[in-house]
Write a protein that holds these residues in place. Structure first.
Motif, PDB file in Angstrom:
ATOM      1  N   PHE A  57      -7.840   3.726  -8.985  1.00  9.58           N
ATOM      2  CA  PHE A  57      -7.455   2.438  -8.413  1.00  9.58           C
ATOM      3  C   PHE A  57      -5.942   2.237  -8.521  1.00  9.58           C
ATOM      4  N   LYS A  58      -5.391   2.517  -9.684  1.00  8.19           N
ATOM      5  CA  LYS A  58      -3.945   2.348  -9.885  1.00  8.19           C
ATOM      6  C   LYS A  58      -3.159   3.341  -9.025  1.00  8.19           C
ATOM      7  N   ASP A  59      -3.649   4.582  -8.923  1.00  6.59           N
ATOM      8  CA  ASP A  59      -2.959   5.585  -8.107  1.00  6.59           C
ATOM      9  C   ASP A  59      -2.910   5.164  -6.641  1.00  6.59           C
ATOM     10  N   LEU A  60      -4.048   4.677  -6.111  1.00  6.07           N
ATOM     11  CA  LEU A  60      -4.091   4.254  -4.708  1.00  6.07           C
ATOM     12  C   LEU A  60      -3.141   3.092  -4.451  1.00  6.07           C
ATOM     13  N   LEU A  61      -3.088   2.164  -5.411  1.00  8.61           N
ATOM     14  CA  LEU A  61      -2.240   0.988  -5.234  1.00  8.61           C
ATOM     15  C   LEU A  61      -0.758   1.359  -5.307  1.00  8.61           C
ATOM     16  N   PHE A  62      -0.409   2.221  -6.252  1.00 17.66           N
ATOM     17  CA  PHE A  62       1.001   2.560  -6.447  1.00 17.66           C
ATOM     18  C   PHE A  62       1.516   3.527  -5.384  1.00 17.66           C
ATOM     19  N   GLU A  63       0.626   4.185  -4.649  1.00 22.13           N
ATOM     20  CA  GLU A  63       1.070   5.020  -3.532  1.00 22.13           C
ATOM     21  C   GLU A  63       1.629   4.184  -2.383  1.00 22.13           C
ATOM     22  N   LEU A  64       1.392   2.871  -2.403  1.00 20.06           N
ATOM     23  CA  LEU A  64       1.878   1.987  -1.357  1.00 20.06           C
ATOM     24  C   LEU A  64       3.253   1.420  -1.674  1.00 20.06           C
ATOM     25  N   ILE A  65       3.851   1.808  -2.801  1.00 22.62           N
ATOM     26  CA  ILE A  65       5.150   1.257  -3.192  1.00 22.62           C
ATOM     27  C   ILE A  65       6.298   1.839  -2.362  1.00 22.62           C
ATOM     28  N   PRO A  66       6.393   3.157  -2.164  1.00 25.82           N
ATOM     29  CA  PRO A  66       7.500   3.669  -1.334  1.00 25.82           C
ATOM     30  C   PRO A  66       7.416   3.138   0.090  1.00 25.82           C
ATOM     31  N   PRO A  67       8.547   2.909   0.743  1.00 24.69           N
ATOM     32  CA  PRO A  67       8.512   2.399   2.124  1.00 24.69           C
ATOM     33  C   PRO A  67       7.837   3.410   3.046  1.00 24.69           C
ATOM     34  N   PRO A  68       6.954   2.968   3.911  1.00 16.58           N
ATOM     35  CA  PRO A  68       6.320   3.897   4.858  1.00 16.58           C
ATOM     36  C   PRO A  68       7.303   4.328   5.931  1.00 16.58           C
ATOM     37  N   ALA A  69       7.003   5.454   6.559  1.00 16.00           N
ATOM     38  CA  ALA A  69       7.834   5.920   7.665  1.00 16.00           C
ATOM     39  C   ALA A  69       7.797   4.906   8.793  1.00 16.00           C
ATOM     40  N   GLN A  70       8.946   4.705   9.422  1.00 12.39           N
ATOM     41  CA  GLN A  70       9.047   3.693  10.464  1.00 12.39           C
ATOM     42  C   GLN A  70       8.265   4.119  11.686  1.00 12.39           C
ATOM     43  N   GLN A  71       7.522   3.177  12.245  1.00 12.67           N
ATOM     44  CA  GLN A  71       6.746   3.457  13.448  1.00 12.67           C
ATOM     45  C   GLN A  71       7.673   3.576  14.653  1.00 12.67           C
ATOM     46  N   LYS A  72       7.245   4.403  15.607  1.00 11.01           N
ATOM     47  CA  LYS A  72       8.066   4.645  16.786  1.00 11.01           C
ATOM     48  C   LYS A  72       8.177   3.368  17.618  1.00 11.01           C
ATOM     49  N   ALA A  73       9.403   3.092  17.997  1.00  9.52           N
ATOM     50  CA  ALA A  73       9.665   1.951  18.881  1.00  9.52           C
ATOM     51  C   ALA A  73      10.314   2.472  20.151  1.00  9.52           C
ATOM     52  N   GLY A  74      11.123   1.649  20.762  1.00  3.74           N
ATOM     53  CA  GLY A  74      11.793   2.080  21.972  1.00  3.74           C
ATOM     54  C   GLY A  74      12.851   3.119  21.677  1.00  3.74           C
TER      55      GLY A  74
END
Length: 391
Positions: free
Chosen positions: A222-239
């Motif tokens: 549970f702690k591992d899954l939650l703490f994997e969300l701390i680093p910023p995710p890769a930016q989604q493609k835009a224009g």
């Protein structure tokens, strides 16, 4: 042996195994090896990420959170991990802001307003008696409340929702797929950690918005899954702009002047209270309590230069060090660690985990310096810059 949730206590020490000599070194080394293997799987190249993040934490406060399959209860463990998550999240994302929303009684409750001060967010979830679980959760109501609180945010900041969900039901007033479509349109990323089991709607919420989904197997997972969300995710493609490259917008920031505690008291614009210490907005001169924040008068984003510098390590991560397997792999290398000056082992360890060095040596491919196991962990998890490359 009875079921886990019927046990009066957990013999956690039985999970740690001693080696032939009666030492726990092997168990500790396995934990370090697990972290090293996870870092090796992560992309070492620079990835475009959003360092200005806005996140809403959705907590399940339904009656299912009183189950004792996680010690002491799902509810108490969630509050404990949520506090640790908030502290670590702000440490790695000092320019971000977090809000807290609860789900119980079929509605969404705003527990904490969006704030860039970790103490304000922690204070919102510190009073346990106000968060007692009851009733059924409503994913749609909670997501709509979180979405409305992020509707005014600029395009250069990320919009994220992290859900800790322990129920197998959701009581929604309408079609939740319409809410999902609105989140996709607004580019809101939803990530969910389930404590009970996988639900189809939870999986679709994460998959269609580009978030992460996981089911916790135990307290550690549970702690591992939650703490994997701390680093910023890769930016989604835009224009994309000219040349096929992703377009980027310039944004305006202000670096405020810090006022000492001995300054004359004045009314702050964020809380409408008399305060002596604080910050002055460089554009309009309004007094603010904390940084980073947005000026309530002129709307300028107020940041401090140390916070901005600390956010950059996500954009340029330290490359994983290479494990030195034999003395021939590092000819003429120093006998001591380049960082802490401790001496390396002269005789290799026979029983070693995958990804670990039997000599306790790890080499940077850029500066060719060798580091010990402890410094390898410290550089990649805390320091975020190689001491050999910086000197």
């Amino acid at each position: 042996q009875g079921y886990a949730w019927e046990a009066t206590y957990t013999r956690s020490w039985d999970t740690v195994q001693e080696d032939e000599a009666g030492s726990l070194t092997g168990a500790v080394a396995e934990l370090l090896a697990r972290g090293r293997r996870r870092r090796l799987l992560a992309p070492a190249a620079a990835i475009r990420r959003t360092i200005i993040r806005h996140l809403v934490l959705l907590l399940d406060l339904s009656s299912s959170m009183t189950d004792r399959d996680m010690r002491p209860t799902r509810f108490d463990l969630t509050l404990e991990y949520a506090r640790e998550f908030i502290n670590e999240w702000f440490d790695q994302n000092p320019l971000g802001q977090i809000g807290v929303v609860g789900m119980r009684g079929g509605i969404g409750e705003r527990i904490g307003e969006m704030s860039g001060n970790p103490q304000d967010v922690l204070k919102a979830i510190s009073e346990r008696h106000k968060l007692e679980p009851s009733g059924e959760p409503s994913l749609q109501n909670a997501i709509e409340m979180a979405r409305s609180s992020m509707s005014h945010l600029p395009t250069h900041s990320s919009r994220e929702i992290v859900i800790i969900f322990g129920s197998l039901t959701t009581v929604d007033p309408g079609n939740i797929y319409e809410t999902l479509s609105s989140c996709v349109k607004d580019r809101i990323r939803i990530s969910l950690v389930a404590l009970a089991a996988e639900m189809k709607i939870c999986r679709e919420l994460c998959d269609k918005t580009g978030g992460a989904f996981g089911v916790a197997l135990n307290e550690g997972h549970f702690k591992d899954l939650l703490f994997e969300l701390i680093p910023p995710p890769a930016q989604q493609k835009a224009g994309k702009g000219p040349g096929g490259k992703m377009s980027a917008d310039l944004m305006m920031m202000g670096f405020p002047q810090r006022l000492p505690d001995t300054a004359p008291a004045a009314l702050c614009v964020c809380h409408a209270q008399m305060r002596a210490a604080g910050f002055l907005c460089p554009r309009c001169g309004a007094r603010l309590c904390d940084a980073p924040t947005d000026c309530d008068v002129c709307g300028l984003m107020i940041v401090s230069s140390p916070h901005l510098a600390r956010s950059y390590h996500h954009l340029f991560p330290v490359k994983p060090y290479t494990a030195v397997l034999t003395p021939d792999d590092a000819p003429g290398a120093s006998a001591t660690c380049h960082a802490c000056m401790s001496r390396f082992k002269e005789t290799p360890v026979t029983a070693i985990s995958e990804g670990m060095s039997p000599l306790g040596r790890y080499r940077c491919q850029d500066c060719k310096n060798n580091f010990c196991t402890e410094c390898d962990v410290f550089v990649h998890d805390v320091l975020h810059c190689c001491p050999g490359c910086e000197t």
